[in-house]
Design a protein around this motif. Structure first.
Motif, PDB file in Angstrom:
ATOM      1  N   ILE A  57      50.959  47.707  82.524  1.00 43.04           N
ATOM      2  CA  ILE A  57      51.302  46.584  81.639  1.00 43.04           C
ATOM      3  C   ILE A  57      52.019  47.050  80.377  1.00 43.04           C
ATOM      4  O   ILE A  57      52.618  46.230  79.680  1.00 43.04           O
ATOM      5  N   ALA A  58      51.949  48.353  80.071  1.00 41.49           N
ATOM      6  CA  ALA A  58      52.642  48.846  78.879  1.00 41.49           C
ATOM      7  C   ALA A  58      52.814  50.357  78.967  1.00 41.49           C
ATOM      8  O   ALA A  58      51.935  51.058  79.467  1.00 41.49           O
ATOM      9  N   ILE A  59      53.958  50.814  78.479  1.00 41.57           N
ATOM     10  CA  ILE A  59      54.225  52.242  78.324  1.00 41.57           C
ATOM     11  C   ILE A  59      54.805  52.423  76.934  1.00 41.57           C
ATOM     12  O   ILE A  59      55.860  51.867  76.623  1.00 41.57           O
ATOM     13  N   GLU A  60      54.090  53.180  76.100  1.00 37.13           N
ATOM     14  CA  GLU A  60      54.558  53.446  74.741  1.00 37.13           C
ATOM     15  C   GLU A  60      54.898  54.925  74.649  1.00 37.13           C
ATOM     16  O   GLU A  60      54.001  55.768  74.657  1.00 37.13           O
ATOM     17  N   LYS A  61      56.198  55.220  74.582  1.00 31.99           N
ATOM     18  CA  LYS A  61      56.639  56.616  74.562  1.00 31.99           C
ATOM     19  C   LYS A  61      56.620  57.173  73.149  1.00 31.99           C
ATOM     20  O   LYS A  61      57.066  56.535  72.206  1.00 31.99           O
ATOM     21  N   GLY A  62      56.094  58.400  73.038  1.00 28.98           N
ATOM     22  CA  GLY A  62      56.126  59.142  71.791  1.00 28.98           C
ATOM     23  C   GLY A  62      57.096  60.298  71.939  1.00 28.98           C
ATOM     24  O   GLY A  62      57.892  60.351  72.882  1.00 28.98           O
ATOM     25  N   ALA A  63      57.013  61.245  71.036  1.00 31.20           N
ATOM     26  CA  ALA A  63      57.915  62.395  71.064  1.00 31.20           C
ATOM     27  C   ALA A  63      57.692  63.253  72.306  1.00 31.20           C
ATOM     28  O   ALA A  63      58.653  63.743  72.908  1.00 31.20           O
ATOM     29  N   VAL A  64      56.432  63.431  72.718  1.00 33.00           N
ATOM     30  CA  VAL A  64      56.099  64.295  73.851  1.00 33.00           C
ATOM     31  C   VAL A  64      55.297  63.549  74.911  1.00 33.00           C
ATOM     32  O   VAL A  64      55.491  63.748  76.099  1.00 33.00           O
ATOM     33  N   ASN A  65      54.382  62.683  74.465  1.00 36.07           N
ATOM     34  CA  ASN A  65      53.478  61.972  75.371  1.00 36.07           C
ATOM     35  C   ASN A  65      53.710  60.470  75.339  1.00 36.07           C
ATOM     36  O   ASN A  65      54.256  59.936  74.372  1.00 36.07           O
ATOM     37  N   SER A  66      53.264  59.821  76.400  1.00 39.77           N
ATOM     38  CA  SER A  66      53.313  58.365  76.492  1.00 39.77           C
ATOM     39  C   SER A  66      51.907  57.825  76.686  1.00 39.77           C
ATOM     40  O   SER A  66      51.088  58.434  77.378  1.00 39.77           O
ATOM     41  N   THR A  67      51.635  56.669  76.088  1.00 44.96           N
ATOM     42  CA  THR A  67      50.397  55.947  76.343  1.00 44.96           C
ATOM     43  C   THR A  67      50.701  54.919  77.418  1.00 44.96           C
ATOM     44  O   THR A  67      51.609  54.102  77.266  1.00 44.96           O
ATOM     45  N   VAL A  68      49.962  55.006  78.516  1.00 50.32           N
ATOM     46  CA  VAL A  68      50.175  54.106  79.656  1.00 50.32           C
ATOM     47  C   VAL A  68      48.943  53.227  79.798  1.00 50.32           C
ATOM     48  O   VAL A  68      47.816  53.727  79.847  1.00 50.32           O
ATOM     49  N   ARG A  69      49.159  51.917  79.850  1.00 50.46           N
ATOM     50  CA  ARG A  69      48.056  50.964  80.023  1.00 50.46           C
ATOM     51  C   ARG A  69      48.159  50.335  81.406  1.00 50.46           C
ATOM     52  O   ARG A  69      49.220  49.833  81.778  1.00 50.46           O
ATOM     53  N   ILE A  70      47.034  50.374  82.139  1.00 56.09           N
ATOM     54  CA  ILE A  70      46.986  49.838  83.506  1.00 56.09           C
ATOM     55  C   ILE A  70      45.924  48.752  83.565  1.00 56.09           C
ATOM     56  O   ILE A  70      44.748  49.000  83.266  1.00 56.09           O
TER      57      ILE A  70
END
Length: 69
Positions: free
Chosen positions: A14-27
Motif C-alpha cells: 500500500i506504500a513505499i517510501e524511499k530514503g537515501a539507502v532504504n525504503s519503508t514498505v507497508r503491506i
C-alpha cells in the motif's frame, strides 16, 4: 516459494517510501492489519515492488517481546 519461516502473510503493497539507502514498505495483510518493513532500495528494485502489487511479509524471529503499561 518454499521457506522454513511459518509466518508468511500475503498482502498488498500500500506504500513505499524511499530514503537515501532504504525504503519503508507497508503491506496490508487484511482485517485492518498492516505490516511495515524496512528493506534496501536495491531489494525494492530487485523484487519489482510497486504500490498495489501482491507481496508476502515473512516473519522469522527467535524472540517476540510483549509489554504492557
Amino acid at each position: 516459494m518454499k521457506l522454513s519461516a511459518r509466518n508468511q502473510l500475503k498482502g498488498t503493497v500500500i506504500a513505499i517510501e524511499k530514503g537515501a539507502v532504504n525504503s519503508t514498505v507497508r503491506i496490508d495483510v487484511g482485517n485492518g492489519a498492516v505490516i511495515t518493513s524496512m528493506i534496501t532500495n536495491a531489494a525494492v528494485a530487485d523484487l519489482g515492488l510497486t504500490e498495489g502489487a501482491t507481496a508476502y511479509a515473512i516473519v522469522k524471529a527467535s524472540d517476540v517481546m510483549v509489554a504492557v503499561d
